[in-house]
Write an enzyme that holds these catalytic residues in place. Structure first.
Site, PDB file in Angstrom:
ATOM      1  N   SER A 145       0.497 -12.233  -1.716  1.00 26.26           N
ATOM      2  CA  SER A 145      -0.548 -12.326  -1.181  1.00 26.26           C
ATOM      3  C   SER A 145      -1.551 -12.296  -2.678  1.00 26.26           C
ATOM      4  O   SER A 145      -1.209 -11.462  -3.561  1.00 26.26           O
ATOM      5  CB  SER A 145      -1.427 -10.881  -0.317  1.00 26.26           C
ATOM      6  OG  SER A 145      -3.049 -10.992  -0.866  1.00 26.26           O
ATOM      7  N   TYR A 158      -2.180  -2.248   2.053  1.00 26.30           N
ATOM      8  CA  TYR A 158      -1.623  -3.409   2.360  1.00 26.30           C
ATOM      9  C   TYR A 158      -1.504  -4.267   0.105  1.00 26.30           C
ATOM     10  O   TYR A 158      -0.251  -4.785   0.135  1.00 26.30           O
ATOM     11  CB  TYR A 158      -2.418  -4.179   3.212  1.00 26.30           C
ATOM     12  CG  TYR A 158      -2.480  -5.830   3.004  1.00 26.30           C
ATOM     13  CD1 TYR A 158      -1.685  -6.746   3.712  1.00 26.30           C
ATOM     14  CD2 TYR A 158      -2.505  -6.634   2.090  1.00 26.30           C
ATOM     15  CE1 TYR A 158      -1.141  -7.578   3.847  1.00 26.30           C
ATOM     16  CE2 TYR A 158      -2.735  -8.631   1.694  1.00 26.30           C
ATOM     17  CZ  TYR A 158      -2.013  -8.385   3.348  1.00 26.30           C
ATOM     18  OH  TYR A 158      -1.604 -10.156   3.706  1.00 26.30           O
TER      19      TYR A 158
END
Length: 336
Positions: A145, A158
């Site tokens: 990401s 996350y």
């Protein structure tokens, strides 16, 4: 050592997190390009429906119910791939989960669960794939990401896992290169992608979560991942907005922090549209999935930034050199 990968139509590709979002798009595109696919997820009904639908279209597809946080389950995935198709050519570590809330709000067990899936799931898949691919060669593609480049408010666990996946991927690449393993290792870094992730994530905020714009469709991530399965590449950013979000903190970290502190939380909330309640909170149990989120959001179907990264290196270097020459000539002319 130059690594050569098979064309997609000749490959057997394992995809985790295959029943929803990016994983679903990867499976669909891979199957339609002729690859044999092993789709992996926790929800058996969703996998059964996916297999039935794609098999009716002529796809070569097998499924395996597994939670990637379980190392034994990941071993079973590899066994299914070899038993069904005889080998593995590419392994895509895509499964992921998350939470919304401050570090203090999120219980420690939930922090650990996010790491079990997002980090240890990638580790399990990478180690199993590397063992099967040694000697014959192939590709390991990890879906990271842009939040592996910088953190964002409300998604601390996350972000931490994606930073860890960056380090894991780089270490794995070096180890395999040093061993002469003939395995390509790629990290794909999506920006904000219109998937059910905000609905699936466990939410501790007082408002429904959303992904901040600009958004891209899951097909953009699938394009990046499948390119990496057939073409050795270190890193691919899926979405120009994500690349810009990664560059600013490197150039001006305090300014980036200040901006994030002001807009980070409201940009991730959508009070007027909470989405499908049947998709909420899949942290420990699978929930209803789909390729895209149910909130009404605009998403781009292509990424020029990604297409430029896919160009052959020689052509890309020539293009950059040509651009530099054009700028230099323009500056000289403007001084006359």
């Amino acid at each position: 050592m130059s690594i050569r990968l098979k064309p997609l139509a000749e490959q057997v590709i394992v995809v985790t997190g295959a029943s929803s979002g990016n994983g679903l798009a990867i499976v669909e595109q891979a199957a339609r390009q002729g690859a044999a696919v092993v789709a992996v997820a926790r929800g058996e009904p969703a996998l059964d429906a996916l297999r039935t639908r794609l098999a009716a279209e002529g796809a070569k597809i097998a499924t395996c119910v597994a939670d990637v946080a379980d190392a034994d389950a990941v071993e079973r995935v590899a066994a299914v791939a070899v038993a069904t198709f005889g080998r593995i050519d590419s392994w895509v570590n895509n499964a992921g989960t998350g939470t919304y809330g401050t570090l203090e709000q999120v219980p420690l067990d939930d922090h650990r669960r996010v790491f079990d899936v997002n980090y240890f799931g990638v580790l399990h898949g990478s180690l199993v794939a590397a063992r099967y691919l040694r000697g014959q060669g192939g590709a390991i593609v990890n879906v990271g990401s842009i939040l592996g480049d910088r953190a964002i408010l409300q998604q601390g666990p996350y972000c931490a896992t994606k930073h860890a996946v960056q380090a894991l991927t780089d270490t794995l690449r070096m180890e395999l290169e040093a061993a002469g393993a003939n395995i390509s290792v790629t990290l794909v870094k999506p920006g904000a992608i219109d998937t059910p992730f905000p609905e699936h994530a466990r939410n501790f905020m007082d408002k429904p979560p959303r992904l901040p714009p600009p958004l891209y469709t899951p097909e953009v991530v699938a394009d990046a991942v499948l390119h990496a399965c057939a073409h050795p590449q270190r890193t691919l950013y899926a979405g120009g907005g994500g690349l810009l979000s990664s560059l600013l903190p490197q150039l001006a970290p305090r300014i980036a922090d200040a901006i994030m502190e002001v807009v980070g939380t409201p940009a991730q909330q959508k009070p007027a549209d909470p989405g499908d309640p049947e998709r909420r909170d899949n942290l420990y149990q699978p929930r209803k999935g789909a390729r895209r989120g149910s909130q009404h959001l605009l998403a781009r179907h292509s990424s020029l930034t990604l297409q430029v990264q896919k160009l052959p290196k020689a052509l890309l270097v020539l293009g950059v050199a040509g651009l530099g020459t054009t700028i230099a000539i323009g500056r000289r002319l403007s001084r006359r």
